[in-house]
Design a protein around this motif. Sequence first.
Motif, PDB file in Angstrom:
ATOM      1  N   SER A   8       0.852  -1.198   0.000  1.00  0.00           N
ATOM      2  CA  SER A   8       0.000   0.000   0.000  1.00  0.00           C
ATOM      3  C   SER A   8       0.874   1.229   0.000  1.00  0.00           C
ATOM      4  O   SER A   8       1.966   1.231   0.563  1.00  0.00           O
ATOM      5  CB  SER A   8      -0.864   0.054   1.268  1.00  0.00           C
ATOM      6  OG  SER A   8      -1.653  -1.092   1.358  1.00  0.00           O
ATOM      7  N   PHE A   9       0.385   2.281  -0.639  1.00  0.00           N
ATOM      8  CA  PHE A   9       0.998   3.596  -0.527  1.00  0.00           C
ATOM      9  C   PHE A   9      -0.016   4.448   0.222  1.00  0.00           C
ATOM     10  O   PHE A   9      -1.071   4.771  -0.340  1.00  0.00           O
ATOM     11  CB  PHE A   9       1.283   4.200  -1.898  1.00  0.00           C
ATOM     12  CG  PHE A   9       2.332   3.453  -2.690  1.00  0.00           C
ATOM     13  CD1 PHE A   9       3.658   3.432  -2.262  1.00  0.00           C
ATOM     14  CD2 PHE A   9       1.992   2.779  -3.850  1.00  0.00           C
ATOM     15  CE1 PHE A   9       4.626   2.752  -2.988  1.00  0.00           C
ATOM     16  CE2 PHE A   9       2.958   2.100  -4.585  1.00  0.00           C
ATOM     17  CZ  PHE A   9       4.283   2.084  -4.151  1.00  0.00           C
ATOM     18  N   GLY A  10       0.264   4.805   1.464  1.00  0.00           N
ATOM     19  CA  GLY A  10      -0.731   5.502   2.276  1.00  0.00           C
ATOM     20  C   GLY A  10      -1.958   4.618   2.371  1.00  0.00           C
ATOM     21  O   GLY A  10      -1.867   3.440   2.709  1.00  0.00           O
ATOM     22  N   ASN A  20      -4.276   0.644  -1.698  1.00  0.00           N
ATOM     23  CA  ASN A  20      -3.790  -0.743  -1.811  1.00  0.00           C
ATOM     24  C   ASN A  20      -3.458  -1.031  -3.278  1.00  0.00           C
ATOM     25  O   ASN A  20      -4.343  -1.302  -4.074  1.00  0.00           O
ATOM     26  CB  ASN A  20      -4.867  -1.730  -1.338  1.00  0.00           C
ATOM     27  CG  ASN A  20      -5.209  -1.515   0.102  1.00  0.00           C
ATOM     28  OD1 ASN A  20      -4.330  -1.227   0.926  1.00  0.00           O
ATOM     29  ND2 ASN A  20      -6.486  -1.601   0.438  1.00  0.00           N
ATOM     30  N   VAL A  21      -2.192  -0.959  -3.606  1.00  0.00           N
ATOM     31  CA  VAL A  21      -1.772  -1.039  -5.003  1.00  0.00           C
ATOM     32  C   VAL A  21      -1.494  -2.481  -5.420  1.00  0.00           C
ATOM     33  O   VAL A  21      -1.702  -2.864  -6.570  1.00  0.00           O
ATOM     34  CB  VAL A  21      -0.528  -0.147  -5.223  1.00  0.00           C
ATOM     35  CG1 VAL A  21       0.024  -0.314  -6.621  1.00  0.00           C
ATOM     36  CG2 VAL A  21      -0.900   1.310  -4.988  1.00  0.00           C
ATOM     37  N   THR A  22      -1.014  -3.292  -4.490  1.00  0.00           N
ATOM     38  CA  THR A  22      -0.781  -4.712  -4.757  1.00  0.00           C
ATOM     39  C   THR A  22      -1.545  -5.495  -3.704  1.00  0.00           C
ATOM     40  O   THR A  22      -1.327  -5.321  -2.504  1.00  0.00           O
ATOM     41  CB  THR A  22       0.732  -5.041  -4.662  1.00  0.00           C
ATOM     42  OG1 THR A  22       1.458  -4.104  -5.463  1.00  0.00           O
ATOM     43  CG2 THR A  22       1.028  -6.453  -5.134  1.00  0.00           C
ATOM     44  N   PRO A  71      -4.853  -2.611 -17.156  1.00  0.00           N
ATOM     45  CA  PRO A  71      -5.055  -1.208 -17.527  1.00  0.00           C
ATOM     46  C   PRO A  71      -4.058  -0.281 -16.821  1.00  0.00           C
ATOM     47  O   PRO A  71      -3.409  -0.689 -15.856  1.00  0.00           O
ATOM     48  CB  PRO A  71      -6.483  -0.906 -17.056  1.00  0.00           C
ATOM     49  CG  PRO A  71      -7.009  -2.138 -16.460  1.00  0.00           C
ATOM     50  CD  PRO A  71      -5.961  -3.178 -16.405  1.00  0.00           C
ATOM     51  N   ASN A  72      -3.981   0.959 -17.282  1.00  0.00           N
ATOM     52  CA  ASN A  72      -3.116   1.941 -16.626  1.00  0.00           C
ATOM     53  C   ASN A  72      -3.449   2.027 -15.147  1.00  0.00           C
ATOM     54  O   ASN A  72      -4.615   2.069 -14.764  1.00  0.00           O
ATOM     55  CB  ASN A  72      -3.301   3.336 -17.241  1.00  0.00           C
ATOM     56  CG  ASN A  72      -2.739   3.392 -18.646  1.00  0.00           C
ATOM     57  OD1 ASN A  72      -1.841   2.632 -18.991  1.00  0.00           O
ATOM     58  ND2 ASN A  72      -3.270   4.287 -19.462  1.00  0.00           N
ATOM     59  N   GLY A  73      -2.400   2.033 -14.321  1.00  0.00           N
ATOM     60  CA  GLY A  73      -2.595   2.180 -12.879  1.00  0.00           C
ATOM     61  C   GLY A  73      -2.993   0.887 -12.179  1.00  0.00           C
ATOM     62  O   GLY A  73      -3.304   0.892 -10.986  1.00  0.00           O
ATOM     63  N   ALA A  74      -2.949  -0.252 -12.897  1.00  0.00           N
ATOM     64  CA  ALA A  74      -3.357  -1.539 -12.296  1.00  0.00           C
ATOM     65  C   ALA A  74      -2.352  -2.020 -11.247  1.00  0.00           C
ATOM     66  O   ALA A  74      -2.683  -2.851 -10.392  1.00  0.00           O
ATOM     67  CB  ALA A  74      -3.504  -2.600 -13.386  1.00  0.00           C
ATOM     68  N   GLY A  75      -1.106  -1.512 -11.346  1.00  0.00           N
ATOM     69  CA  GLY A  75      -0.086  -1.924 -10.375  1.00  0.00           C
ATOM     70  C   GLY A  75       1.012  -2.784 -10.965  1.00  0.00           C
ATOM     71  O   GLY A  75       1.770  -3.430 -10.230  1.00  0.00           O
ATOM     72  N   LYS A  76       1.162  -2.770 -12.291  1.00  0.00           N
ATOM     73  CA  LYS A  76       2.167  -3.619 -12.956  1.00  0.00           C
ATOM     74  C   LYS A  76       3.600  -3.193 -12.573  1.00  0.00           C
ATOM     75  O   LYS A  76       4.407  -4.024 -12.181  1.00  0.00           O
ATOM     76  CB  LYS A  76       1.985  -3.566 -14.485  1.00  0.00           C
ATOM     77  CG  LYS A  76       0.597  -3.976 -14.945  1.00  0.00           C
ATOM     78  CD  LYS A  76       0.450  -3.885 -16.448  1.00  0.00           C
ATOM     79  CE  LYS A  76       0.531  -2.494 -17.012  1.00  0.00           C
ATOM     80  NZ  LYS A  76      -0.559  -1.557 -16.615  1.00  0.00           N
ATOM     81  N   SER A  77       3.867  -1.882 -12.709  1.00  0.00           N
ATOM     82  CA  SER A  77       5.228  -1.414 -12.388  1.00  0.00           C
ATOM     83  C   SER A  77       5.534  -1.619 -10.914  1.00  0.00           C
ATOM     84  O   SER A  77       6.667  -1.969 -10.552  1.00  0.00           O
ATOM     85  CB  SER A  77       5.384   0.069 -12.740  1.00  0.00           C
ATOM     86  OG  SER A  77       5.258   0.230 -14.118  1.00  0.00           O
ATOM     87  N   GLU A 101       3.781  -5.439 -20.881  1.00  0.00           N
ATOM     88  CA  GLU A 101       3.649  -4.942 -22.247  1.00  0.00           C
ATOM     89  C   GLU A 101       2.206  -4.506 -22.510  1.00  0.00           C
ATOM     90  O   GLU A 101       1.267  -5.230 -22.203  1.00  0.00           O
ATOM     91  CB  GLU A 101       4.073  -6.050 -23.234  1.00  0.00           C
ATOM     92  CG  GLU A 101       4.084  -5.655 -24.665  1.00  0.00           C
ATOM     93  CD  GLU A 101       4.900  -4.393 -24.957  1.00  0.00           C
ATOM     94  OE1 GLU A 101       6.114  -4.385 -24.692  1.00  0.00           O
ATOM     95  OE2 GLU A 101       4.308  -3.411 -25.436  1.00  0.00           O
ATOM     96  N   HIS A 102       2.073  -3.298 -23.082  1.00  0.00           N
ATOM     97  CA  HIS A 102       0.737  -2.796 -23.413  1.00  0.00           C
ATOM     98  C   HIS A 102       0.285  -3.253 -24.799  1.00  0.00           C
ATOM     99  O   HIS A 102      -0.913  -3.369 -25.053  1.00  0.00           O
ATOM    100  CB  HIS A 102       0.730  -1.259 -23.394  1.00  0.00           C
ATOM    101  CG  HIS A 102       0.657  -0.679 -22.019  1.00  0.00           C
ATOM    102  ND1 HIS A 102      -0.507  -0.681 -21.281  1.00  0.00           N
ATOM    103  CD2 HIS A 102       1.589  -0.119 -21.229  1.00  0.00           C
ATOM    104  CE1 HIS A 102      -0.286  -0.122 -20.103  1.00  0.00           C
ATOM    105  NE2 HIS A 102       0.989   0.221 -20.043  1.00  0.00           N
ATOM    106  N   ASP A 103       1.255  -3.494 -25.683  1.00  0.00           N
ATOM    107  CA  ASP A 103       0.916  -3.822 -27.067  1.00  0.00           C
ATOM    108  C   ASP A 103       0.499  -5.295 -27.159  1.00  0.00           C
ATOM    109  O   ASP A 103       1.313  -6.205 -27.003  1.00  0.00           O
ATOM    110  CB  ASP A 103       2.153  -3.552 -27.944  1.00  0.00           C
ATOM    111  CG  ASP A 103       1.868  -3.773 -29.429  1.00  0.00           C
ATOM    112  OD1 ASP A 103       0.985  -4.597 -29.757  1.00  0.00           O
ATOM    113  OD2 ASP A 103       2.545  -3.137 -30.249  1.00  0.00           O
TER     114      ASP A 103
END
Length: 251
Positions: free
Chosen positions: A14-16, A19-21, A39-45, A204-206
């Motif tokens: 979690s960040f603050g 809950n990201v993962t 999708p963007n912001g799903a928590g992949k990175s 990968e997004h593509d």
Amino acid sequence: MTEAPLVVRDLSKSFGGLNVTRSVSLDLKPGEIHALIGPNGAGKSTLINLIAGELRPDSGAIRLNGVDVTGLHSEQRVRSGLARSFQVSSVLKDFTVLENALLAVVGRRQPALNWWRSTLSDTQGVEEAMAALEKVGLARRANAKVATLSYGERRHLELAMALALKPKVLLLDEPMAGVGTEEGHELTELVSNLRTDCAILLVEHDMDVVFALADRVSVLVEGRMIATGAPAEVREMESVQHAYFGTEDVW
Ligand SMILES: Nc1ncnc2c1ncn2[C@@H]1O[C@H](COP(=O)(O)OP(=O)(O)OP(=O)(O)O)[C@@H](O)[C@H]1O
């Protein structure tokens, strides 16, 4: 039975209050290319950063080749057989191609001080660095300054630097980002051939790239792993279509 090269169990971060993962589990089999999509912001990175050791999880475990690395720093994980290639260019532009690859070799073998002087006369190191450059088709450019490389060639060099670490598990975060169509095809083929060297977790997004490369796909949505399976299988899953694809037809 030998354990999978990478095993992630119930990982949470979690960040603050965010809950990201959320209790993510994942296995990377030997020799497989496993795509992580969402999708963007799903928590992949964030998941990649947790596995690489750039971030610490709040709970859960990460094992590399049977060893629990959850409490280890990123450099220690490299020595346990993990490498990553970055989304953002990480090569030294004023150095030559060979010098950059050599830095990666030396970093693996000899993280202590006084390394650079010994590196310049390190014939085995040079051979290993050249072997990594051969793998990505950059050996003929070994003595070129990185500043003279095309963007696509720099992405190849980043891969060579990751390979110079002789990983058992390679994390690739959008290796095709920013490259043109032709260079993208070349990189796709190159990554496909790496299967024989190591297991690969690929963000990968593509979707064309995902279909060309992935043996299995895992889908992350709002920090949860909602599906894992063969690409064609995952594409058909209703939960995936509903949660991930929404109104857009990305396949
Ligand atoms: N250091 C941080 N501090 C606070 N929030 C963060 C931090 N890093 C990531 N986040 C948030 O966590 C969520 C997941 O981000 P992450 O970058 O992991 O997603 P992603 O799936 O890789 O997205 P993209 O596909 O857009 O790259 C986002 O809401 C992001 O804003």
